[in-house]
Design a protein around this motif. Structure first.
Motif, mmCIF file in Angstrom:
data_model
loop_
_atom_site.group_PDB
_atom_site.id
_atom_site.type_symbol
_atom_site.label_atom_id
_atom_site.label_comp_id
_atom_site.label_asym_id
_atom_site.label_seq_id
_atom_site.Cartn_x
_atom_site.Cartn_y
_atom_site.Cartn_z
ATOM 1 N N LYS A 2 0.845 -1.189 0.000
ATOM 2 C CA LYS A 2 0.000 0.000 0.000
ATOM 3 C C LYS A 2 0.879 1.237 0.000
ATOM 4 O O LYS A 2 2.044 1.199 0.428
ATOM 5 C CB LYS A 2 -0.965 0.012 1.179
ATOM 6 C CG LYS A 2 -0.359 -0.043 2.559
ATOM 7 C CD LYS A 2 -1.471 -0.108 3.603
ATOM 8 C CE LYS A 2 -0.912 -0.403 4.992
ATOM 9 N NZ LYS A 2 -2.005 -0.511 5.986
ATOM 10 N N ASP A 5 -0.218 8.136 1.398
ATOM 11 C CA ASP A 5 -0.441 9.181 0.409
ATOM 12 C C ASP A 5 -1.016 10.431 1.072
ATOM 13 O O ASP A 5 -1.677 10.363 2.104
ATOM 14 C CB ASP A 5 -1.428 8.637 -0.633
ATOM 15 C CG ASP A 5 -1.775 9.639 -1.711
ATOM 16 O OD1 ASP A 5 -0.859 10.082 -2.410
ATOM 17 O OD2 ASP A 5 -2.970 9.966 -1.854
ATOM 18 N N ARG A 16 1.607 8.799 -7.810
ATOM 19 C CA ARG A 16 0.298 8.408 -8.332
ATOM 20 C C ARG A 16 0.251 8.570 -9.851
ATOM 21 O O ARG A 16 -0.296 7.714 -10.564
ATOM 22 C CB ARG A 16 -0.819 9.243 -7.684
ATOM 23 C CG ARG A 16 -0.989 9.008 -6.195
ATOM 24 C CD ARG A 16 -2.332 9.555 -5.686
ATOM 25 N NE ARG A 16 -2.596 10.927 -6.070
ATOM 26 C CZ ARG A 16 -2.209 11.995 -5.370
ATOM 27 N NH1 ARG A 16 -1.524 11.853 -4.247
ATOM 28 N NH2 ARG A 16 -2.517 13.225 -5.786
ATOM 29 N N LEU A 19 2.298 5.796 -11.498
ATOM 30 C CA LEU A 19 1.548 4.535 -11.486
ATOM 31 C C LEU A 19 0.428 4.549 -12.514
ATOM 32 O O LEU A 19 0.177 3.544 -13.183
ATOM 33 C CB LEU A 19 0.984 4.275 -10.089
ATOM 34 C CG LEU A 19 2.004 3.959 -8.999
ATOM 35 C CD1 LEU A 19 1.320 3.884 -7.635
ATOM 36 C CD2 LEU A 19 2.735 2.656 -9.289
ATOM 37 N N ALA A 20 -0.237 5.693 -12.652
ATOM 38 C CA ALA A 20 -1.316 5.804 -13.638
ATOM 39 C C ALA A 20 -0.774 5.617 -15.051
ATOM 40 O O ALA A 20 -1.403 4.962 -15.889
ATOM 41 C CB ALA A 20 -2.012 7.153 -13.502
ATOM 42 N N GLY A 23 -0.353 2.072 -15.574
ATOM 43 C CA GLY A 23 -1.545 1.243 -15.474
ATOM 44 C C GLY A 23 -1.520 0.326 -14.274
ATOM 45 O O GLY A 23 -2.134 -0.742 -14.277
ATOM 46 N N VAL A 24 -0.823 0.738 -13.220
ATOM 47 C CA VAL A 24 -0.669 -0.070 -12.005
ATOM 48 C C VAL A 24 -1.510 0.543 -10.896
ATOM 49 O O VAL A 24 -1.460 1.760 -10.667
ATOM 50 C CB VAL A 24 0.810 -0.131 -11.569
ATOM 51 C CG1 VAL A 24 0.952 -0.856 -10.236
ATOM 52 C CG2 VAL A 24 1.653 -0.807 -12.640
ATOM 53 N N GLU A 25 -2.269 -0.277 -10.210
ATOM 54 C CA GLU A 25 -3.089 0.188 -9.095
ATOM 55 C C GLU A 25 -2.521 -0.315 -7.774
ATOM 56 O O GLU A 25 -2.234 -1.504 -7.628
ATOM 57 C CB GLU A 25 -4.530 -0.293 -9.252
ATOM 58 C CG GLU A 25 -5.254 0.336 -10.443
ATOM 59 C CD GLU A 25 -6.725 -0.039 -10.494
ATOM 60 O OE1 GLU A 25 -7.230 -0.624 -9.511
ATOM 61 O OE2 GLU A 25 -7.363 0.260 -11.518
ATOM 62 N N VAL A 26 -2.354 0.591 -6.832
ATOM 63 C CA VAL A 26 -1.861 0.270 -5.500
ATOM 64 C C VAL A 26 -2.826 0.906 -4.497
ATOM 65 O O VAL A 26 -3.162 2.088 -4.644
ATOM 66 C CB VAL A 26 -0.431 0.812 -5.278
ATOM 67 C CG1 VAL A 26 0.032 0.560 -3.849
ATOM 68 C CG2 VAL A 26 0.545 0.184 -6.264
ATOM 69 N N PRO A 27 -3.279 0.162 -3.496
ATOM 70 C CA PRO A 27 -4.169 0.753 -2.497
ATOM 71 C C PRO A 27 -3.521 1.957 -1.811
ATOM 72 O O PRO A 27 -2.333 1.917 -1.470
ATOM 73 C CB PRO A 27 -4.409 -0.389 -1.502
ATOM 74 C CG PRO A 27 -4.119 -1.629 -2.272
ATOM 75 C CD PRO A 27 -3.041 -1.277 -3.251
ATOM 76 N N SER A 199 -3.378 10.519 -16.936
ATOM 77 C CA SER A 199 -2.701 10.404 -15.655
ATOM 78 C C SER A 199 -2.698 11.701 -14.867
ATOM 79 O O SER A 199 -2.444 11.698 -13.654
ATOM 80 C CB SER A 199 -1.247 9.951 -15.865
ATOM 81 O OG SER A 199 -0.515 10.930 -16.581
ATOM 82 N N ALA A 202 -4.555 11.912 -11.584
ATOM 83 C CA ALA A 202 -4.108 11.117 -10.424
ATOM 84 C C ALA A 202 -3.894 12.001 -9.203
ATOM 85 O O ALA A 202 -3.522 13.165 -9.328
ATOM 86 C CB ALA A 202 -2.804 10.395 -10.771
#
Length: 202
Positions: A2, A5, A16, A19-20, A23-27, A199, A202
């Protein structure tokens, strides 16, 4: 895994946005910097420096510093490349990213930190730093305006982490009253194009 943030700060936004683009999603785990949660326990156990963002891995390891976190994800997810493909590309992009940090982000944020009530009691504010910091950022942005007249992106012909750093810096500057000269037309053109990227949300 996680990501600790803070929505309003530029450094977490850099991660963020990175990652956008991947295309990677992280809690996300929000940390309220307005209440200085990042400067108190238990957050300081994760990062004694008290800075955001922090990436907590599955094994409990904590990684701080936005560039380090981005490089970690670049290694995990090399496509699309945002820090280059070859050693030469990576060196060039890191050079430009470092310039954006030291020559634009640092002085612009320094002007904000030393002039805002938000940082009273959080740092030793030195009012005499404000104008020299603003002037230093303005000089570098004028130089960068010429650079962006020669190619579409900060480090050359391809979008990279250097663009992310500059974009998040300028957006944050606008939010806190540290605006750049609109007469820098190449920079303004680049900034408008960055706002059109998905992105950017984000």
């Amino acid at each position: 895994m996680k990501l600790y943030d803070a929505a309003i700060a530029p450094n977490p936004r850099r991660v963020r946005m990175f990652l956008a683009e991947k295309g990677v999603e992280v809690p996300l785990e929000p940390v309220d910097i307005t209440k200085a949660e990042n400067r108190q326990e238990p957050f300081l156990e994760k990062n004694p420096m008290g800075t955001i963002p922090v990436l907590e891995l599955d094994d409990g390891t904590n990684l701080a510093e936005s560039l380090v976190i981005c490089e970690y994800f670049e290694d995990l997810y090399p496509e699309p490349p945002l820090i280059g493909r070859t050693p030469e590309e990576r060196a060039k992009i890191r050079m430009w990213e470092r310039r954006m940090e030291l020559e634009v982000m640092f002085p612009m944020l320094s002007a904000f930190r030393h002039s805002t009530d938000f940082f009273k009691g959080r740092i030793t504010q030195i009012p005499e730093y404000v104008e020299p910091s603003r002037n230093a950022a303005a000089k570098r942005l004028a130089w960068l305006n010429d650079v962006l007249g020669k190619h579409d992106y900060v480090a050359g012909d391809e979008f990279s982490i250097a663009d992310i750093t500059l974009f998040c810096t300028l957006d944050f500057g606008a939010m806190v009253g540290e605006n750049y000269d609109p007469g820098l037309t190449n920079l303004a053109r680049w900034h408008a194009a960055m706002k059109e990227r998905p992105s950017a949300a984000a």
